[in-house]
Design an enzyme around this catalytic site. Structure first.
Site, PDB file in Angstrom:
ATOM      1  N   SER B  62       6.420  13.800  10.444  1.00  0.00           N
ATOM      2  CA  SER B  62       6.170  12.576   9.674  1.00  0.00           C
ATOM      3  C   SER B  62       5.875  12.853   8.203  1.00  0.00           C
ATOM      4  O   SER B  62       5.941  11.953   7.390  1.00  0.00           O
ATOM      5  CB  SER B  62       5.018  11.788  10.300  1.00  0.00           C
ATOM      6  OG  SER B  62       3.804  12.495  10.143  1.00  0.00           O
ATOM      7  N   LYS B  99      -1.419  11.813   6.877  1.00  0.00           N
ATOM      8  CA  LYS B  99      -0.559  10.842   6.170  1.00  0.00           C
ATOM      9  C   LYS B  99      -1.022  10.746   4.721  1.00  0.00           C
ATOM     10  O   LYS B  99      -2.093  11.223   4.369  1.00  0.00           O
ATOM     11  CB  LYS B  99      -0.689   9.447   6.811  1.00  0.00           C
ATOM     12  CG  LYS B  99      -0.203   9.349   8.256  1.00  0.00           C
ATOM     13  CD  LYS B  99       1.298   9.390   8.378  1.00  0.00           C
ATOM     14  CE  LYS B  99       1.776   9.399   9.820  1.00  0.00           C
ATOM     15  NZ  LYS B  99       1.476  10.620  10.569  1.00  0.00           N
TER      16      LYS B  99
END
Lengths: 428, 142
Positions: B62, B99
């Site tokens: 990700s 993230k």
């Protein structure tokens, strides 16, 4: 002499939650070695009435009913986080006494008494932000009172936001507060003393605080007398920055399964003696004698019970693993009786003294001693580098196979998140 | 220069180990002696707050846009206050996730650096728990 006691909240549980946030808000207990008893409880578990030290097998039912999550203790993790917490706190005072894995005293002499509570809040914030562990702070004029202030901060009896400064309370407030706290909460007042105090109608902290010092000293001991003085703002216990060298080293453990034979017991005793010898060399000490203990499982009341210990003196004090193991095994042979199923063995090194400057005996051979010292240094160095038990005394058994029956049961240990490259936390 | 070091060898067996350490430099003193400044330490380079720094293993793809690949080692500082634009470790549904933290128009989000993954928006009242700020990523090739 104002000082602070900083204590981590439900320390082991907090460590586990830090790396496994799923445990947040759920009832969690951490169990002792061999998954025996509860050694740490989350607030949710405390609310269910589960006591410290309660054996796990006795709480199976309540655990099932309330979905209590039980974890084996993960001392690599707790030790690392403890060192971080202590290091952060050491910045707050020039004098720190690390009292246990999750608490320390800090000397606050010379600080403005008006600002101590705020200073306590800064400690709380720093530890929470840097390490992620919640702590409470108790501030008072003696160690015993600081312990009590910490208890009040934790329970919310006094102070605010996890910090309680008795220096900010009036005598009237303290009296009322202490009259509401059981005497058993006082540092150093154990179960036996509590029972005796109760018979003397000393039930609360305030009762003990206002008890006659002479009476306490004569009925109990100088030690409890000091406690009474400390409760009255008279400091009797100083902050000890340097830990006093250990007087004895104990390694003992219950087995994962019951053990019957002498050869299996021997392996465990040799293993524990090896571990104790390692600790001894870490301290730079030598031992004059070694005590071996064996016993059966006292919880299995129907089975025949047997318990024996024996102290084996050494011809001269030593830190040599092979001599200590040999002495421990000879002791074990002398006390072993067949026909019992053993649950626990232990060794204790006694008569510890500094290793250097020993008076040699007539029969000591200095060349041989130097060789032993070299051998032990190499042994420790290899195990430090290659991992625990990489190199060990043959009597303590092979790492796999034979040892398994008596090895520790740690069924649900979390990973060594901070001390092993292969067990780091994972982020997706 | 080092071959000129000499060891003093005493005669008796008993004393052998006690005097072993004595090395006598008989040659010319090193001209670099005054300039020795110690070796460079990666710890020093990568870690600003020792007590607050933890290592976390990255998993999945990700964050490949930010140069974070599966198996990379992340250096995480818990003591830093997370700011918009920082790469953070956040707690989502009890799991740790890496993230980029973003704030746009008063709304915080956790943004992946890979178009195949979706951004997580946190509206007012929704709790976003940041575990620590990622300060470096380490890749080993061998």
């Amino acid at each position: 002499m104002p000082l602070a006691l900083v204590d981590c909240n439900n320390f082991y549980v907090s460590c586990e939650r830090m790396f496994n946030p799923k445990l947040e808000g759920k009832p969690v207990v951490v169990l002792s070695n061999n998954d025996g008893c509860a050694v740490a409880r989350s607030n949710e578990v405390k609310a269910l009435g589960i006591k410290m030290g309660q054996p796990w097998f006795k709480m199976q039912e309540i655990a099932k009913r309330h979905h209590i999550i039980a974890l084996s203790s993960n001392y690599a993790l707790y030790g690392d986080l403890s060192a971080r917490v202590m290091s952060v706190l050491s910045d707050f005072s020039p004098r720190q006494e690390i009292y246990s894995i999750d608490e320390c005293f800090l000397d606050l002499q010379g600080f403005d008494p008006q600002t101590l509570a705020d200073y306590g809040q800064s400690m709380r914030r720093a530890v929470k932000q840097q390490v992620g562990i919640p702590v409470c702070v108790g501030i008072a004029s003696t160690k015993t009172l600081a312990k009590l202030a910490n208890h009040c901060a934790k329970k919310g009896y006094a102070g605010s936001d996890g910090v309680c400064d008795f220096g900010r309370c009036s005598e009237h407030e303290l009296k009322r507060l202490f009259a509401g706290i059981q005497v058993a909460e006082v540092w150093g007042v154990g179960q036996k003393i509590t029972e005796k105090l109760q018979r003397m109608k000393i039930l609360t902290v305030q009762d003990l605080r206002s008890a006659s010092l002479a009476r306490i000293q004569s009925q109990f001991s100088v030690v409890l007398g000091r406690t009474v003085q400390e409760l009255n703002d008279v400091p009797c216990l100083a902050i000890e920055e340097v830990a006093t060298p250990r007087q004895q080293i104990m390694v003992s453990r219950s087995f994962g399964a019951c053990v019957l034979t002498l050869s299996e017991l021997s392996e465990s005793v040799a293993h524990f003696a090896t571990r104790a010898a390692e600790k001894l060399r870490q301290d730079g000490s030598v031992a004059a004698s070694i005590c071996v203990t064996i016993h059966t499982n006292p919880f299995r009341e129907k089975e025949p019970q047997y318990q024996r210990s024996l102290v084996v003196p050494l011809s001269s004090p030593t830190d040599d693993s092979s001599r200590l193991v040999a002495a421990a095994l000879s002791g074990l042979k002398a006390i072993y009786r067949s026909g019992f199923s053993y649950k626990k063995t232990g060794v204790m090194l006694m008569g510890l003294q500094p290793g250097g400057g020993m008076q040699p005996t007539l029969f000591d051979d200095p060349a041989c001693q130097a060789k032993v010292a070299d051998r032990m240094r190499v042994l420790d160095a290899i195990n430090r580098k290659m991992g625990k038990d990489c190199l060990t005394i043959a009597a303590s058994g092979a790492k796999s196979g034979v040892r398994q029956r008596w090895a520790m049961r740690r069924q649900s240990k979390s990973p060594a998140y901070t001390t092993d490259w292969n067990e780091l936390p994972v982020a997706g | 220069m080092f071959h000129s070091l000499q060891r003093f060898r005493p005669a008796t067996v008993l004393q052998r180990f006690t005097l072993y350490g004595h090395k006598v430099a008989a040659g010319f003193p090193s001209p670099a002696d005054d300039y020795i400044e110690g070796r460079l330490s990666l710890d020093e380079h990568l870690i600003q707050h020792r007590n607050a720094t933890f290592f976390v293993r990255a998993k999945g793809n990700s964050m490949i846009g930010a140069g974070i690949h599966d198996g990379d080692l992340l250096v995480v500082d818990k003591s830093l206050n997370p700011a918009s634009g920082d790469i953070v470790i956040a707690v989502v549904d009890g799991d740790l996730t890496v993230k980029r933290l973003q704030k746009r128009g008063g709304i915080y989000s956790l943004k992946p650096e890979n178009p195949l993954f979706e951004e997580m928006l946190f509206k007012e009242g929704q709790e976003l728990q940041v575990w620590g700020v990622v300060t470096a990523t380490i890749k080993k090739f061998i």
